[in-house]
Write an enzyme that holds these catalytic residues in place. Structure first.
Site, PDB file in Angstrom:
ATOM      1  N   ASP A 178      -0.802  63.300   9.125  1.00  0.00           N
ATOM      2  CA  ASP A 178      -0.379  62.043   9.735  1.00  0.00           C
ATOM      3  C   ASP A 178      -0.453  60.940   8.687  1.00  0.00           C
ATOM      4  OD1 ASP A 178       0.183  60.000  11.787  1.00  0.00           O
ATOM      5  OD2 ASP A 178      -0.333  61.596  13.185  1.00  0.00           O
ATOM      6  N   HIS A 248       5.351  59.494  10.755  1.00  0.00           N
ATOM      7  CA  HIS A 248       3.918  59.804  10.557  1.00  0.00           C
ATOM      8  C   HIS A 248       3.668  60.495   9.212  1.00  0.00           C
ATOM      9  CE1 HIS A 248       2.360  58.665  14.558  1.00  0.00           C
ATOM     10  NE2 HIS A 248       3.513  59.108  15.036  1.00  0.00           N
ATOM     11  N   GLU A 312       7.708  59.276  17.427  1.00  0.00           N
ATOM     12  CA  GLU A 312       7.512  57.945  16.857  1.00  0.00           C
ATOM     13  C   GLU A 312       8.039  57.818  15.429  1.00  0.00           C
ATOM     14  OE1 GLU A 312       3.546  56.701  19.350  1.00  0.00           O
ATOM     15  OE2 GLU A 312       3.227  57.781  17.493  1.00  0.00           O
TER      16      GLU A 312
END
Ligand code: TNX
Length: 527
Positions: A178, A248, A312
């Site tokens: 991440d 990410h 995302e």
């Protein structure tokens, strides 16, 4: 001297078995050190788990040998339409017979048996005569852990796996990368674990403008990951690795800035949230990089599924990147709307990786955003932003794993009295809400229901820096999740709470750090 004794109680098992019939009028089975464990060689591992579990909750030491007074573990012929994880336990005065068509089924029979016993220093346990039939509702029963935001050692992950096994969970989703740290070594890209795994500090509490300035790092070795895979598989748990892309990705970009649209410089993030900097989709090196990484993932993790993230991923950099825009042209993408074309570009990356992984015999899983630009029907969708995305995906023919924030996010507070709780993600998920969740409501048409393959809870670790804290957020909510994933017919919450008080004795026995039930949890039973 009176001998401590204990009577097993099948009614306290979590998750609750499908059917239990007490064979009244018959003597039960007296388990003491003279009983044998009998099984074929293929079940040696299961037999040693059984031996260990019995010894953990009593003073009884059993041995694998032939004997007339025995616990018999027996593999039977598979039956069409019956899950290989199903098992039957028959108990009479001569034997406890656990039978199943696979070693996984035997393992779950053993788990149920161990959960019917109250831990004491007893020298014998009486198992009342009974027949128990059991089978899981869902084939996929997952629990996730994020090892990027905070790093957890392999020793802890093994303990985590033990906890999952106790709750009949069969998948551990390992969120390996991440913005805040890359944790898996890839020999071709050594900077991933030197630069990409280290951040200069961490934000303090929920204050996004603060930084503790304490360097934080962590990465596994390949051997450690292999040993984790083996440890999990012995406990019938498959590890599903996730490389979260194309968003990410600050862990990667800090180490290889040429893979970003602006070229950086980038830093491993010290705060939580969603970064605008993502992999450059127009750079041919990006796909090569991803393929190399996923090749390594396939070498380390033999899982049927590989998770490719997809959540995302802001599109603002792609919108302004000449390489990404050229790629959009080259691919002939004509989508309109603010980020229509960029969403398609994400699909292009996902589909390339999906193709590669399918050539390696693997299936992909992705977060529900993956649907936005379209994705091949073979992809399995993890529905986290609610259940709507999952239902829609199932309608389109995708397999779906339900993991909605509303019922499955274990990084949320367990109590609405936050003063008594450690800092958590700013949201609330009480035990009862996990228990009440139904991933596939009764009225769901068969054509959709058949695609809902399971359920998972997630443990994001932004606010979870330690092992004991992770256990606290996990337990006892995992007990509720285990009923959601396993039980076809769920009992009442009141009954669940009363069984849970027994299971917590086992938690104590293993020194698992769990959140104690308060009056509110118990009071909730009257509602
Ligand atoms: C959303 S769930 C995220 C994570 C965060 C989490 C916090 C998902 C696919 N993305 O990156 O850690 O919320 O609850």
């Amino acid at each position: 001297m009176t001998m401590a004794k204990c009577v097993a109680d099948y009614n306290i098992i979590i998750p609750h078995p499908v059917s239990m019939e007490m064979t009244t009028g018959h003597d039960g089975f007296r388990l003491d050190k003279n009983a044998a464990i009998t099984c074929s060689k293929t079940l040696d591992r299961e037999s040693s788990f059984l031996r260990q579990y019995i010894n953990d909750v009593s003073s009884i030491e059993l041995n694998k040998r032939k004997g007339a007074h025995r616990i018999l573990l027996l593999i039977t012929q598979p039956v069409k339409g019956i899950s290989p994880e199903a098992y039957t336990i028959r108990i009479n005065s001569k034997e406890i017979r656990i039978s199943a068509s696979s070693s996984a089924g035997i393992f779950y029979g053993i788990q149920s048996l161990r959960k019917s016993i109250q831990p004491t220093k007893t020298e014998f346990i009486l198992f009342p005569a009974a027949i128990i039939h059991d089978a899981p509702r869902f084939a996929y029963r997952g629990m996730h852990i994020d090892v990027s935001r905070h790093f957890f050692t392999v020793d802890f992950l093994k303990r985590y796996i033990d906890i999952l096994a106790l709750h009949n969970i069969n998948r551990m989703h390992l969120h390996l990368t991440d913005d805040q740290g890359w944790r898996m070594p890839v020999p071709k890209y050594p900077l991933l674990t030197t630069i990409g795994a280290k951040r200069s500090g961490t934000m303090i509490g929920r204050d996004f403008s603060s930084n503790d300035s304490i360097p934080y790092s962590g990465a596994y070795t390949t051997e450690e990951l292999r040993s984790l895979v083996k440890y999990a598989s012995e406990r019938h748990i498959e590890i599903i690795p996730e490389i979260d892309m194309p968003g990410h990705m600050l862990g990667v970009l800090s180490a290889y800035p040429q893979l970003g649209c602006t070229g950086g410089p980038y830093q491993v993030w010290t705060k939580w949230g969603v970064s605008d900097d993502v992999l450059c989709a127009g750079n041919p090196q990006t796909l090569q990089f991803l393929q190399d990484v996923f090749a390594e993932v396939c070498d380390i993790f033999p899982s049927e599924y590989i998770h490719i993230g997809g959540d995302e991923c802001p599109k603002i950099r792609w919108k302004n990147c000449p390489k990404c825009q050229a790629k959009i042209k080259e691919l002939g993408i004509k989508e309109e709307g603010q980020y229509g074309a960029e969403n398609k570009l994400q699909s292009y990356i996902q589909e390339s990786i999906e193709k590669y992984l399918s050539s390696r015999g693997r299936h992909v899983i992705g977060w529900d955003e993956m649907l936005e630009g379209g994705i091949t029907p073979d992809a399995t969708i993890m529905s986290w932003r609610g259940t709507g995305g999952g239902m829609e995906a199932a309608k389109q023919g995708h397999d779906v794993i339900m993991t909605p924030v509303s019922n499955c996010y274990f990084d949320y507070y367990q109590s609405d009295d936050r003063s008594k709780e450690p800092l958590a993600f700013n949201s609330y998920l009480p035990l009862k809400k996990v228990f009440e969740y139904n991933p596939c409501p009764d009225k769901t048409p068969d054509s959709i229901a058949s695609h809902i393959i399971g359920v998972q809870a997630n443990l994001w670790t932004e606010y979870i820096p330690t092992d004991t804290h992770a256990e606290y957020m996990l337990l006892p909510r995992l007990a509720a999740l285990s009923e959601v994933g396993w039980c076809n017919i769920k009992g009442s919450y009141t009954d669940f709470i009363s069984r849970l008080t027994h299971l917590t004795l086992l938690y104590n026995r293993y020194q698992y750090n769990f959140r104690k039930l308060d009056d509110k949890d118990i009071g909730d039973t009257t509602k």
